[in-house]
Scaffold this motif. Structure first.
Motif, PDB file in Angstrom:
ATOM      1  N   VAL A  81       0.846  -1.204   0.000  1.00 53.42           N
ATOM      2  CA  VAL A  81       0.000   0.000   0.000  1.00 53.42           C
ATOM      3  C   VAL A  81       0.877   1.247   0.000  1.00 53.42           C
ATOM      4  CG1 VAL A  81      -1.890  -1.150   1.209  1.00 53.42           C
ATOM      5  CG2 VAL A  81      -0.157   0.044   2.525  1.00 53.42           C
ATOM      6  N   PRO A  82       0.363   2.362  -0.520  1.00 49.71           N
ATOM      7  CA  PRO A  82       1.161   3.594  -0.537  1.00 49.71           C
ATOM      8  C   PRO A  82       1.197   4.302   0.819  1.00 49.71           C
ATOM      9  CG  PRO A  82      -0.923   3.963  -1.634  1.00 49.71           C
ATOM     10  CD  PRO A  82      -0.859   2.495  -1.305  1.00 49.71           C
ATOM     11  N   ASP A  83       0.200   4.077   1.679  1.00 45.51           N
ATOM     12  CA  ASP A  83       0.142   4.746   2.985  1.00 45.51           C
ATOM     13  C   ASP A  83      -0.220   3.712   4.044  1.00 45.51           C
ATOM     14  OD1 ASP A  83      -0.773   6.110   5.329  1.00 45.51           O
ATOM     15  OD2 ASP A  83      -1.140   7.905   4.137  1.00 45.51           O
ATOM     16  N   GLY A 115     -12.068  -5.465  11.342  1.00 50.56           N
ATOM     17  CA  GLY A 115     -11.766  -5.785  12.742  1.00 50.56           C
ATOM     18  C   GLY A 115     -10.370  -6.368  12.909  1.00 50.56           C
ATOM     19  N   ALA A 116      -9.477  -6.036  11.966  1.00 53.10           N
ATOM     20  CA  ALA A 116      -8.121  -6.582  11.978  1.00 53.10           C
ATOM     21  C   ALA A 116      -7.308  -6.023  13.144  1.00 53.10           C
ATOM     22  CB  ALA A 116      -7.418  -6.256  10.663  1.00 53.10           C
ATOM     23  N   LYS A 117      -6.286  -6.782  13.518  1.00 53.50           N
ATOM     24  CA  LYS A 117      -5.348  -6.371  14.562  1.00 53.50           C
ATOM     25  C   LYS A 117      -3.940  -6.463  13.998  1.00 53.50           C
ATOM     26  CE  LYS A 117      -8.197  -8.359  18.189  1.00 53.50           C
ATOM     27  NZ  LYS A 117      -8.252  -9.367  19.234  1.00 53.50           N
ATOM     28  N   VAL A 118      -3.061  -5.587  14.445  1.00 53.86           N
ATOM     29  CA  VAL A 118      -1.654  -5.644  14.033  1.00 53.86           C
ATOM     30  C   VAL A 118      -0.971  -6.731  14.855  1.00 53.86           C
ATOM     31  CG1 VAL A 118       0.526  -4.390  13.905  1.00 53.86           C
ATOM     32  CG2 VAL A 118      -1.632  -3.203  13.412  1.00 53.86           C
ATOM     33  N   ALA A 119      -0.443  -7.739  14.174  1.00 55.95           N
ATOM     34  CA  ALA A 119       0.258  -8.828  14.862  1.00 55.95           C
ATOM     35  C   ALA A 119       1.707  -8.446  15.140  1.00 55.95           C
ATOM     36  CB  ALA A 119       0.200 -10.106  14.029  1.00 55.95           C
ATOM     37  N   TYR A 120       2.334  -7.773  14.196  1.00 54.33           N
ATOM     38  CA  TYR A 120       3.693  -7.269  14.365  1.00 54.33           C
ATOM     39  C   TYR A 120       3.985  -6.256  13.279  1.00 54.33           C
ATOM     40  CZ  TYR A 120       5.075 -10.271  10.485  1.00 54.33           C
ATOM     41  OH  TYR A 120       5.182 -10.853   9.253  1.00 54.33           O
ATOM     42  N   ASP A 121       4.969  -5.418  13.503  1.00 56.80           N
ATOM     43  CA  ASP A 121       5.453  -4.451  12.516  1.00 56.80           C
ATOM     44  C   ASP A 121       6.916  -4.762  12.243  1.00 56.80           C
ATOM     45  OD1 ASP A 121       3.180  -2.913  12.141  1.00 56.80           O
ATOM     46  OD2 ASP A 121       3.651  -1.552  13.779  1.00 56.80           O
ATOM     47  N   ASN A 122       7.275  -4.882  10.964  1.00 56.42           N
ATOM     48  CA  ASN A 122       8.692  -5.100  10.666  1.00 56.42           C
ATOM     49  C   ASN A 122       9.375  -3.831  10.188  1.00 56.42           C
ATOM     50  OD1 ASN A 122       7.495  -4.968   8.167  1.00 56.42           O
ATOM     51  ND2 ASN A 122       8.544  -6.748   7.334  1.00 56.42           N
ATOM     52  N   LYS A 123       8.619  -2.743  10.073  1.00 50.20           N
ATOM     53  CA  LYS A 123       9.186  -1.439   9.729  1.00 50.20           C
ATOM     54  C   LYS A 123       8.636  -0.408  10.696  1.00 50.20           C
ATOM     55  CE  LYS A 123       9.978  -0.160   5.570  1.00 50.20           C
ATOM     56  NZ  LYS A 123      11.382   0.041   5.542  1.00 50.20           N
ATOM     57  N   LYS A 124       9.428   0.566  10.963  1.00 49.97           N
ATOM     58  CA  LYS A 124       9.024   1.646  11.863  1.00 49.97           C
ATOM     59  C   LYS A 124       8.651   2.883  11.051  1.00 49.97           C
ATOM     60  CE  LYS A 124      10.188  -0.690  15.528  1.00 49.97           C
ATOM     61  NZ  LYS A 124       9.518  -1.949  15.421  1.00 49.97           N
ATOM     62  N   LEU A 125       7.753   3.687  11.573  1.00 55.98           N
ATOM     63  CA  LEU A 125       7.381   4.931  10.930  1.00 55.98           C
ATOM     64  C   LEU A 125       8.648   5.764  10.757  1.00 55.98           C
ATOM     65  CD1 LEU A 125       4.912   6.465   9.908  1.00 55.98           C
ATOM     66  CD2 LEU A 125       4.749   7.551  12.132  1.00 55.98           C
ATOM     67  N   GLY A 126       8.874   6.256   9.579  1.00 54.87           N
ATOM     68  CA  GLY A 126      10.078   7.024   9.298  1.00 54.87           C
ATOM     69  C   GLY A 126      11.163   6.220   8.612  1.00 54.87           C
ATOM     70  N   ASP A 127      11.051   4.870   8.600  1.00 53.86           N
ATOM     71  CA  ASP A 127      12.014   4.050   7.859  1.00 53.86           C
ATOM     72  C   ASP A 127      11.872   4.336   6.375  1.00 53.86           C
ATOM     73  OD1 ASP A 127      12.845   2.828  10.175  1.00 53.86           O
ATOM     74  OD2 ASP A 127      11.931   0.882   9.749  1.00 53.86           O
ATOM     75  N   GLU A 128      12.955   4.242   5.662  1.00 52.76           N
ATOM     76  CA  GLU A 128      12.918   4.407   4.210  1.00 52.76           C
ATOM     77  C   GLU A 128      12.110   3.255   3.605  1.00 52.76           C
ATOM     78  OE1 GLU A 128      14.175   6.851   2.200  1.00 52.76           O
ATOM     79  OE2 GLU A 128      14.573   7.921   4.073  1.00 52.76           O
ATOM     80  N   PRO A 129      11.342   3.521   2.555  1.00 51.07           N
ATOM     81  CA  PRO A 129      10.581   2.447   1.911  1.00 51.07           C
ATOM     82  C   PRO A 129      11.512   1.459   1.223  1.00 51.07           C
ATOM     83  CG  PRO A 129      10.369   4.480   0.671  1.00 51.07           C
ATOM     84  CD  PRO A 129      11.113   4.814   1.933  1.00 51.07           C
ATOM     85  N   LEU A 130      11.097   0.203   1.163  1.00 49.17           N
ATOM     86  CA  LEU A 130      11.836  -0.787   0.399  1.00 49.17           C
ATOM     87  C   LEU A 130      11.602  -0.486  -1.070  1.00 49.17           C
ATOM     88  CD1 LEU A 130      10.884  -3.975   2.410  1.00 49.17           C
ATOM     89  CD2 LEU A 130      13.002  -2.678   2.553  1.00 49.17           C
ATOM     90  N   GLN A 131      12.651  -0.568  -1.854  1.00 52.42           N
ATOM     91  CA  GLN A 131      12.509  -0.267  -3.276  1.00 52.42           C
ATOM     92  C   GLN A 131      13.648  -0.893  -4.053  1.00 52.42           C
ATOM     93  OE1 GLN A 131      12.462   3.961  -3.544  1.00 52.42           O
ATOM     94  NE2 GLN A 131      14.389   4.233  -2.516  1.00 52.42           N
ATOM     95  N   GLY A 132      13.541  -0.851  -5.352  1.00 52.66           N
ATOM     96  CA  GLY A 132      14.591  -1.380  -6.211  1.00 52.66           C
ATOM     97  C   GLY A 132      14.162  -2.668  -6.902  1.00 52.66           C
TER      98      GLY A 132
END
Length: 53
Positions: free
Chosen positions: A15-17, A30-47
């Motif tokens: 997703v873009p956001d 009604g979804a729940k976040v199970a885990y986050d592997n990126k933190k807000l402010g991390d550079e997006p994965l690309q390439g």
């Protein structure tokens, strides 16, 4: 013998956001976040490798 799906392990969605998407899935499904592997402010994965996967 029939092939019967017994469950879903996980679903990946690009997703873009992420904040907007997280809010949508929480409210709509009604979804729940199970885990986050990126933190807000991390550079997006690309390439090339990211696009390939």
């Amino acid at each position: 013998m029939a092939n019967i799906t017994r469950g879903i392990d996980h679903v990946g969605v690009t997703v873009p956001d992420i904040e907007e998407a997280t809010d949508f899935f929480k409210k709509a499904l009604g979804a729940k976040v199970a885990y986050d592997n990126k933190k807000l402010g991390d550079e997006p994965l690309q390439g090339k490798d990211t696009e390939k996967h």
